[in-house]
Design a protein around this motif. Structure first.
Motif, short mmCIF file in Angstrom:
data_model
loop_
_atom_site.label_atom_id
_atom_site.label_comp_id
_atom_site.label_asym_id
_atom_site.label_seq_id
_atom_site.Cartn_x
_atom_site.Cartn_y
_atom_site.Cartn_z
N GLN A 234 0.65 -1.16 0.05
CA GLN A 234 0.02 -0.09 -0.10
C GLN A 234 0.81 1.30 -0.06
O GLN A 234 0.42 2.40 -0.12
N LEU A 235 2.24 1.26 0.15
CA LEU A 235 3.09 2.27 0.07
C LEU A 235 3.39 2.39 -1.61
O LEU A 235 3.25 1.66 -2.67
N LEU A 236 3.73 3.69 -1.83
CA LEU A 236 4.25 4.19 -3.25
C LEU A 236 5.29 3.35 -3.43
O LEU A 236 6.26 3.31 -3.08
N THR B 5 2.27 11.51 1.76
CA THR B 5 2.65 10.67 2.64
C THR B 5 3.34 9.10 1.91
O THR B 5 2.86 9.18 0.85
N ALA B 6 3.84 8.40 2.69
CA ALA B 6 4.44 7.17 2.13
C ALA B 6 3.43 6.36 1.48
O ALA B 6 3.66 5.69 0.39
N ASP B 7 2.19 6.40 2.01
CA ASP B 7 0.99 5.56 1.51
C ASP B 7 0.14 6.27 0.44
O ASP B 7 -0.89 5.97 -0.08
N GLY B 8 0.67 7.40 0.09
CA GLY B 8 0.38 8.05 -1.26
C GLY B 8 -0.68 9.18 -0.97
O GLY B 8 -1.60 9.51 -1.99
N ASN B 9 -1.03 9.51 0.22
CA ASN B 9 -2.16 10.47 0.48
C ASN B 9 -1.42 11.90 0.43
O ASN B 9 -0.26 12.16 0.73
N LEU B 10 -2.14 12.96 -0.12
CA LEU B 10 -1.72 14.41 -0.43
C LEU B 10 -2.40 15.05 0.82
O LEU B 10 -3.44 15.17 1.40
N LYS B 11 -1.29 15.71 1.81
CA LYS B 11 -1.74 16.53 2.77
C LYS B 11 -1.15 18.00 2.50
O LYS B 11 -0.14 18.25 2.01
N VAL B 12 -2.42 18.98 2.52
CA VAL B 12 -2.10 20.18 2.20
C VAL B 12 -1.61 21.03 3.35
O VAL B 12 -1.04 22.13 3.12
N CYS B 13 -1.75 20.66 4.61
CA CYS B 13 -1.19 21.15 5.77
C CYS B 13 -0.56 20.27 6.72
O CYS B 13 -1.19 19.39 6.88
N LEU B 14 0.71 20.47 7.05
CA LEU B 14 1.19 19.76 8.02
C LEU B 14 0.31 19.33 9.38
O LEU B 14 0.32 18.35 9.79
N GLU C 167 -6.84 14.31 4.48
CA GLU C 167 -5.85 13.98 3.43
C GLU C 167 -6.63 13.36 2.10
O GLU C 167 -7.91 12.99 2.21
N PHE C 168 -6.05 13.35 1.05
CA PHE C 168 -6.68 12.90 -0.16
C PHE C 168 -5.81 11.91 -0.82
O PHE C 168 -4.79 12.16 -1.09
#
Length: 364
Positions: free
Chosen positions: A79-81, A300-309, A314-315
């Protein structure tokens, strides 16, 4: 635990707002001037040209402020990129105007394909800077090959100059290997070599002056980071040493400390002791945030986009990528996520109550 949004939820009605959004500013590609991507411009006009990609959730240290004492549940490897997925996502962001990529973790130097990833990133037209944030344990051994592959910048995490305290905070040995890595980076011509120090009351605030002295004869940029709340690190306000308190302590020793000019999007407030080769910075995420000039996004390592730390939304880019999505569909999801980015984070007290990933699972 995290609020993960799928592509379907994002495809309307925010997509239309992306297309209407003004394309602010210009970016250079070769000899051509192109509008900066509307997909990477949020509703407050912030242009995101800096991408941080976490390559792994694993680490060979167990730092107390980063990882809960009981550890974390790791995402299954499938499940990681993958290498190709990391490069595909990076290519898309670079095409839209990202010119700096930082590889983080966990500890990115333990990922077996790190060199391959850097070599592939180096081929991306428009990417100016490839950086790595590392704990330094394996740096001295790997750095010659990393430099040959195309690594431009290095940040090394080090929170104490006392070996016994290093073992306490990291729950592992390795202090001398980190110092060897710093020296190796200097030898190989990296300048500045950035040293990240998270300052925690009752642990290492008494070492501030010792860290400043590291900059006297070496081209180091020591960056003092305010202690930040993340899941499981037992954050509390009393542990945080503010930027202003740190600055006051240092000025007692060096009253002629000089403030340096920095770029608009620079997160650190920069200073220099006159006559010292290196310099120092303060990252005041808690006491004096810099949200208004934020230009960074995180994968993130599992491929989610975080726009703010500090946001828990998450997307998933991994899921739609594995469904065979086109570049345009990926961009629509990215643009919708960026369009939802808030003006600023919620503040230290609200963040400390918010459910978010531990730092080890975000990538810094």
């Amino acid at each position: 635990v995290h609020h993960v949004t799928s592509a379907r939820k994002l495809k309307a009605p925010l997509i239309s707002s992306i297309r209407k959004r003004n394309k602010l500013g210009d970016r250079l590609t070769g000899d051509h001037v192109l509008p900066f991507s509307a997909f990477l411009t949020d509703s407050f006009g912030r242009r995101h040209n800096y991408l941080r990609i976490s390559l792994t959730e694993k680490c060979n240290l167990r730092c107390q402020y980063c990882m809960p004492e009981k550890g974390v549940k790791l995402t299954p490897r499938s499940q990681l990129l993958s290498t190709s997925e990391v490069v595909t996502i990076a290519r898309l962001f670079v095409q839209e105007g990202v010119d700096k990529i930082r590889l983080t973790g966990g500890e990115p130097l333990i990922r077996p394909d790190l060199l391959d990833i850097i070599i592939e990133l180096r081929k991306l037209d428009g990417l100016k800077t490839i950086a790595v944030t590392t704990n330094g344990i394996n740096l001295a051994k790997l750095l010659p090959r990393l430099k040959e592959a195309g690594l431009d910048l290095i940040n090394i995490s080090l929170d104490t100059l006392a070996p016994a305290k290093f073992e306490f905070i990291t729950r592992r040995k390795g202090f001398h290997r980190v110092m060897e890595g710093i020296d190796r980076a200097v030898e190989l011509g990296y300048s500045p070599v950035k040293v990240n120090c998270v300052v925690m009351r009752g642990f290492n605030e008494d070492e501030l002056l010792d860290f400043v002295r590291l900059t006297e004869k070496k081209p180091l940029e020591v960056r003092f980071i305010e202690y930040m709340p993340f899941d499981g690190n037992k954050w509390n306000f009393k542990k945080m040493v503010s930027y202003q308190e740190m600055l006051d302590r240092i000025k007692q020793q060096w009253p002629n400390l000089e403030r340096l000019q920095t770029g608009h999007a620079n997160t650190a407030k920069m200073f220099k002791v006159p006559g010292f080769e290196g310099h120092l910075g303060f990252i005041s995420s808690m006491s004096d945030h810099f949200c208004g000039s934020c230009n960074r996004l995180r994968i993130t390592a599992d491929g989610n986009l975080k726009v703010c730390l500090f946001g828990n939304s998450e997307f998933s880019l991994r899921d739609i990528l594995r469904c065979g999505a086109s570049d345009e569909e990926l961009l629509q999801v990215i643009g919708a996520a960026v369009g939802r980015k808030k003006k600023e984070h919620a503040g230290m007290f609200s963040i400390s109550q918010m459910k978010n990933r531990p730092m080890i699972l975000i990538g810094g």
